[in-house]
Design a protein around this motif. Structure first.
Motif, short mmCIF file in Angstrom:
data_model
loop_
_atom_site.label_atom_id
_atom_site.label_comp_id
_atom_site.label_asym_id
_atom_site.label_seq_id
_atom_site.Cartn_x
_atom_site.Cartn_y
_atom_site.Cartn_z
N GLN A 1 5.16 -6.04 -1.84
CA GLN A 1 3.75 -5.74 -2.07
C GLN A 1 2.99 -7.06 -1.93
N PRO A 2 1.75 -7.01 -1.46
CA PRO A 2 1.00 -8.27 -1.40
C PRO A 2 0.73 -8.81 -2.81
N PRO A 3 0.49 -10.12 -2.94
CA PRO A 3 0.16 -10.67 -4.25
C PRO A 3 -1.12 -10.02 -4.81
N ALA A 4 -1.25 -10.04 -6.15
CA ALA A 4 -2.34 -9.30 -6.82
C ALA A 4 -3.72 -9.60 -6.26
N GLU A 5 -4.00 -10.89 -6.03
CA GLU A 5 -5.35 -11.27 -5.56
C GLU A 5 -5.64 -10.66 -4.19
N GLU A 6 -4.61 -10.70 -3.34
CA GLU A 6 -4.76 -10.16 -1.99
C GLU A 6 -4.90 -8.63 -2.02
N LYS A 7 -4.13 -8.04 -2.93
CA LYS A 7 -4.19 -6.59 -3.09
C LYS A 7 -5.61 -6.16 -3.44
N GLN A 8 -6.26 -6.97 -4.33
CA GLN A 8 -7.63 -6.66 -4.73
C GLN A 8 -8.56 -6.68 -3.53
N ARG A 9 -8.36 -7.66 -2.64
CA ARG A 9 -9.21 -7.75 -1.45
C ARG A 9 -8.99 -6.53 -0.56
N ILE A 10 -7.74 -6.09 -0.48
CA ILE A 10 -7.44 -4.92 0.36
C ILE A 10 -8.05 -3.66 -0.25
N VAL A 11 -7.88 -3.52 -1.56
CA VAL A 11 -8.44 -2.35 -2.25
C VAL A 11 -9.96 -2.33 -2.08
N ALA A 12 -10.59 -3.51 -2.22
CA ALA A 12 -12.06 -3.60 -2.09
C ALA A 12 -12.48 -3.19 -0.68
N PHE A 13 -11.74 -3.65 0.32
CA PHE A 13 -12.09 -3.31 1.70
C PHE A 13 -11.89 -1.81 1.97
N MET A 14 -10.78 -1.27 1.47
CA MET A 14 -10.45 0.13 1.74
C MET A 14 -11.43 1.09 1.07
N GLY A 15 -11.89 0.73 -0.10
CA GLY A 15 -12.80 1.62 -0.83
C GLY A 15 -12.22 3.01 -0.96
N SER A 16 -13.01 4.02 -0.55
CA SER A 16 -12.57 5.40 -0.74
C SER A 16 -11.42 5.77 0.22
N ASN A 17 -11.10 4.89 1.17
CA ASN A 17 -9.98 5.16 2.08
C ASN A 17 -8.64 4.76 1.49
N MET A 18 -8.67 4.15 0.29
CA MET A 18 -7.43 3.60 -0.28
C MET A 18 -6.36 4.67 -0.45
N ALA A 19 -6.77 5.88 -0.87
CA ALA A 19 -5.79 6.95 -1.09
C ALA A 19 -5.08 7.29 0.22
N LYS A 20 -5.84 7.32 1.30
CA LYS A 20 -5.28 7.63 2.61
C LYS A 20 -4.32 6.52 3.05
N PHE A 21 -4.74 5.28 2.84
CA PHE A 21 -3.93 4.11 3.20
C PHE A 21 -2.59 4.17 2.45
N LYS A 22 -2.70 4.47 1.15
CA LYS A 22 -1.50 4.57 0.31
C LYS A 22 -0.60 5.71 0.75
N ALA A 23 -1.23 6.81 1.18
CA ALA A 23 -0.45 7.97 1.62
C ALA A 23 0.37 7.61 2.86
N PHE A 24 -0.23 6.84 3.77
CA PHE A 24 0.52 6.40 4.96
C PHE A 24 1.71 5.54 4.53
N ASP A 25 1.46 4.66 3.57
CA ASP A 25 2.54 3.79 3.08
C ASP A 25 3.65 4.67 2.49
N GLY A 26 3.24 5.70 1.76
CA GLY A 26 4.21 6.62 1.16
C GLY A 26 5.06 7.32 2.22
N GLN A 27 4.42 7.70 3.34
CA GLN A 27 5.16 8.36 4.42
C GLN A 27 6.21 7.42 5.01
N THR A 28 5.83 6.14 5.12
CA THR A 28 6.78 5.15 5.65
C THR A 28 7.98 5.02 4.70
N HIS A 29 7.70 4.92 3.40
CA HIS A 29 8.79 4.82 2.42
C HIS A 29 9.73 6.02 2.52
N GLU A 30 9.12 7.20 2.58
CA GLU A 30 9.90 8.44 2.60
C GLU A 30 10.78 8.51 3.85
#
Ligand code: HEC
Length: 144
Positions: A67-96
Protein backbone atom coordinates in the motif's frame (compact mmCIF):
# COMPACT_ATOMS: atom_id res chain seq x y z
CA UNK A 1 25.76 39.92 8.60
CA UNK A 2 24.56 40.96 5.15
CA UNK A 3 26.55 38.11 3.62
CA UNK A 4 24.97 35.65 6.04
CA UNK A 5 21.51 36.89 5.05
CA UNK A 6 22.30 36.39 1.38
CA UNK A 7 23.59 32.88 2.04
CA UNK A 8 20.52 32.08 4.13
CA UNK A 9 18.21 33.42 1.42
CA UNK A 10 19.86 31.34 -1.27
CA UNK A 11 19.74 28.22 0.89
CA UNK A 12 16.03 28.82 1.37
CA UNK A 13 15.38 29.32 -2.34
CA UNK A 14 17.36 26.17 -3.09
CA UNK A 15 15.21 24.26 -0.62
CA UNK A 16 12.06 25.61 -2.28
CA UNK A 17 13.32 24.62 -5.74
CA UNK A 18 14.14 21.14 -4.44
CA UNK A 19 10.70 20.66 -2.92
CA UNK A 20 9.05 21.81 -6.15
CA UNK A 21 11.08 19.24 -8.06
CA UNK A 22 9.97 16.65 -5.52
CA UNK A 23 6.34 17.52 -6.16
CA UNK A 24 6.50 15.77 -9.52
CA UNK A 25 8.73 12.92 -8.36
CA UNK A 26 7.16 9.54 -9.12
CA UNK A 27 4.83 8.32 -6.39
CA UNK A 28 5.74 5.21 -4.41
CA UNK A 29 2.58 3.87 -5.99
CA UNK A 30 4.36 3.96 -9.36
CA UNK A 31 7.16 1.81 -7.92
CA UNK A 32 4.54 -0.70 -6.76
CA UNK A 33 3.06 -0.72 -10.27
CA UNK A 34 6.46 -1.32 -11.89
CA UNK A 35 6.89 -4.27 -9.54
CA UNK A 36 3.47 -5.65 -10.55
CA UNK A 37 4.57 -5.39 -14.18
CA UNK A 38 7.72 -7.40 -13.51
CA UNK A 39 5.79 -9.97 -11.47
CA UNK A 40 3.37 -10.47 -14.36
CA UNK A 41 6.36 -11.20 -16.60
CA UNK A 42 7.66 -13.68 -14.04
CA UNK A 43 4.31 -15.47 -14.11
CA UNK A 44 4.23 -15.58 -17.92
CA UNK A 45 7.63 -17.20 -18.01
CA UNK A 46 6.81 -19.54 -15.11
CA UNK A 47 3.68 -20.73 -16.97
CA UNK A 48 5.84 -21.55 -20.02
CA UNK A 49 8.07 -23.64 -17.76
CA UNK A 50 5.13 -25.14 -15.86
CA UNK A 51 6.80 -23.93 -12.70
CA UNK A 52 3.57 -23.82 -10.68
CA UNK A 53 5.35 -23.11 -7.42
CA UNK A 54 6.78 -19.90 -8.85
CA UNK A 55 3.38 -18.97 -10.30
CA UNK A 56 1.77 -19.52 -6.90
CA UNK A 57 4.41 -17.55 -5.02
CA UNK A 58 4.39 -14.62 -7.48
CA UNK A 59 0.59 -14.44 -7.69
CA UNK A 60 0.56 -14.16 -3.88
CA UNK A 61 2.97 -11.23 -4.07
CA UNK A 62 0.66 -9.52 -6.56
CA UNK A 63 -2.36 -10.14 -4.35
CA UNK A 64 -0.56 -8.73 -1.31
CA UNK A 65 1.10 -5.78 -3.07
CA UNK A 66 2.29 -2.87 -0.93
CA UNK A 67 0.00 0.00 0.00
CA UNK A 68 1.32 3.52 -0.55
CA UNK A 69 2.52 5.39 2.56
CA UNK A 70 -0.25 7.21 4.51
CA UNK A 71 0.60 10.71 3.25
CA UNK A 72 0.61 9.56 -0.36
CA UNK A 73 -2.60 7.62 0.15
CA UNK A 74 -4.25 10.85 1.33
CA UNK A 75 -3.19 12.60 -1.88
CA UNK A 76 -4.62 9.75 -3.93
CA UNK A 77 -7.88 9.71 -1.97
CA UNK A 78 -8.15 13.51 -2.36
CA UNK A 79 -7.61 13.26 -6.11
CA UNK A 80 -10.03 10.35 -6.56
CA UNK A 81 -12.84 11.99 -4.61
CA UNK A 82 -16.11 10.21 -5.36
CA UNK A 83 -14.27 7.84 -7.73
CA UNK A 84 -12.38 6.26 -4.83
CA UNK A 85 -14.89 3.42 -4.44
CA UNK A 86 -14.50 2.52 -8.11
CA UNK A 87 -10.70 2.71 -7.88
CA UNK A 88 -10.77 0.43 -4.84
CA UNK A 89 -13.12 -1.97 -6.59
CA UNK A 90 -10.61 -2.35 -9.45
CA UNK A 91 -7.89 -3.04 -6.89
CA UNK A 92 -10.18 -5.64 -5.31
CA UNK A 93 -10.65 -7.36 -8.69
CA UNK A 94 -6.88 -7.56 -9.11
CA UNK A 95 -6.49 -9.12 -5.65
CA UNK A 96 -9.24 -11.63 -6.33
CA UNK A 97 -7.91 -12.66 -9.75
CA UNK A 98 -4.37 -13.00 -8.34
CA UNK A 99 -5.72 -15.35 -5.67
CA UNK A 100 -7.44 -17.39 -8.37
CA UNK A 101 -4.15 -17.70 -10.26
CA UNK A 102 -2.45 -18.89 -7.05
CA UNK A 103 -5.19 -21.43 -6.31
CA UNK A 104 -5.06 -22.90 -9.82
CA UNK A 105 -1.25 -23.10 -9.60
CA UNK A 106 -1.48 -24.95 -6.29
CA UNK A 107 -3.42 -27.76 -7.98
CA UNK A 108 -1.14 -27.53 -11.05
CA UNK A 109 -4.07 -26.86 -13.37
CA UNK A 110 -2.38 -25.09 -16.28
CA UNK A 111 -5.60 -24.25 -18.16
CA UNK A 112 -7.17 -22.68 -15.07
CA UNK A 113 -3.96 -20.77 -14.34
CA UNK A 114 -4.11 -19.27 -17.83
CA UNK A 115 -7.82 -18.46 -17.57
CA UNK A 116 -7.29 -16.77 -14.19
CA UNK A 117 -4.20 -14.98 -15.48
CA UNK A 118 -6.26 -13.51 -18.31
CA UNK A 119 -8.76 -12.28 -15.75
CA UNK A 120 -5.88 -10.75 -13.80
CA UNK A 121 -4.54 -8.91 -16.85
CA UNK A 122 -8.03 -7.67 -17.65
CA UNK A 123 -8.34 -6.22 -14.14
CA UNK A 124 -5.06 -4.29 -14.55
CA UNK A 125 -6.19 -2.97 -17.92
CA UNK A 126 -9.61 -1.94 -16.65
CA UNK A 127 -8.14 0.30 -13.95
CA UNK A 128 -5.52 1.72 -16.29
CA UNK A 129 -8.11 2.59 -18.92
CA UNK A 130 -10.42 4.18 -16.36
CA UNK A 131 -7.88 6.12 -14.30
CA UNK A 132 -4.30 6.21 -15.53
CA UNK A 133 -4.49 9.19 -17.94
CA UNK A 134 -6.14 11.52 -15.40
CA UNK A 135 -3.94 10.16 -12.61
CA UNK A 136 -0.63 10.86 -14.35
CA UNK A 137 -1.95 14.19 -15.63
CA UNK A 138 -2.81 15.19 -12.06
CA UNK A 139 0.34 13.97 -10.32
CA UNK A 140 2.94 14.62 -13.02
CA UNK A 141 1.23 17.14 -15.27
CA UNK A 142 1.33 14.83 -18.28
CA UNK A 143 -0.58 11.82 -19.47
CA UNK A 144 1.32 8.86 -20.76
C1 HEC B 1 -6.72 0.39 -8.93
C2 HEC B 1 -6.13 0.78 -10.18
C3 HEC B 1 -5.00 0.00 -10.76
C4 HEC B 1 -4.88 -1.38 -10.83
C5 HEC B 1 -5.85 -2.43 -10.36
C6 HEC B 1 -3.63 -1.63 -11.48
N1 HEC B 1 -3.01 -0.46 -11.80
FE1 HEC B 1 -1.19 -0.28 -12.71
N2 HEC B 1 -1.38 1.74 -12.66
C7 HEC B 1 -2.42 2.44 -12.10
C8 HEC B 1 -2.14 3.86 -12.18
C9 HEC B 1 -3.04 4.97 -11.66
C10 HEC B 1 -0.89 4.00 -12.81
C11 HEC B 1 -0.09 5.29 -13.05
C12 HEC B 1 0.80 5.45 -11.79
C13 HEC B 1 1.86 6.49 -11.87
O1 HEC B 1 2.36 6.76 -12.97
O2 HEC B 1 2.25 6.99 -10.79
C14 HEC B 1 -0.44 2.64 -13.10
C15 HEC B 1 0.74 2.34 -13.75
C16 HEC B 1 1.20 1.07 -14.04
C17 HEC B 1 2.45 0.75 -14.72
C18 HEC B 1 3.42 1.76 -15.31
C19 HEC B 1 4.45 2.13 -14.26
C20 HEC B 1 5.51 3.07 -14.86
O3 HEC B 1 6.61 2.58 -15.11
O4 HEC B 1 5.20 4.24 -15.09
C21 HEC B 1 2.55 -0.62 -14.77
C22 HEC B 1 3.69 -1.42 -15.36
C23 HEC B 1 1.38 -1.15 -14.11
N3 HEC B 1 0.58 -0.10 -13.68
C24 HEC B 1 1.13 -2.50 -13.96
C25 HEC B 1 -0.03 -3.01 -13.39
C26 HEC B 1 -0.33 -4.43 -13.34
C27 HEC B 1 0.53 -5.53 -13.92
C28 HEC B 1 -1.53 -4.52 -12.71
C29 HEC B 1 -2.33 -5.77 -12.42
C30 HEC B 1 -1.66 -6.89 -11.84
C31 HEC B 1 -1.97 -3.19 -12.37
N4 HEC B 1 -1.04 -2.29 -12.81
C32 HEC B 1 -3.15 -2.91 -11.73
C33 HEC B 1 -3.56 1.91 -11.56
C34 HEC B 1 -3.81 0.57 -11.39
Amino acid sequence: MKKLLIVTASVISLAIAASQALASEPLEFQGTMKKLGTQMQTITSAIARENWELVDETAHKIAEHAQPPAEEKQRIVAFMGSNMAKFKAFDGQTHEAAHEVAEAAQVKNGQSVIAAFQKLQTSCLACHQAFRPAFTEHFYGKSK
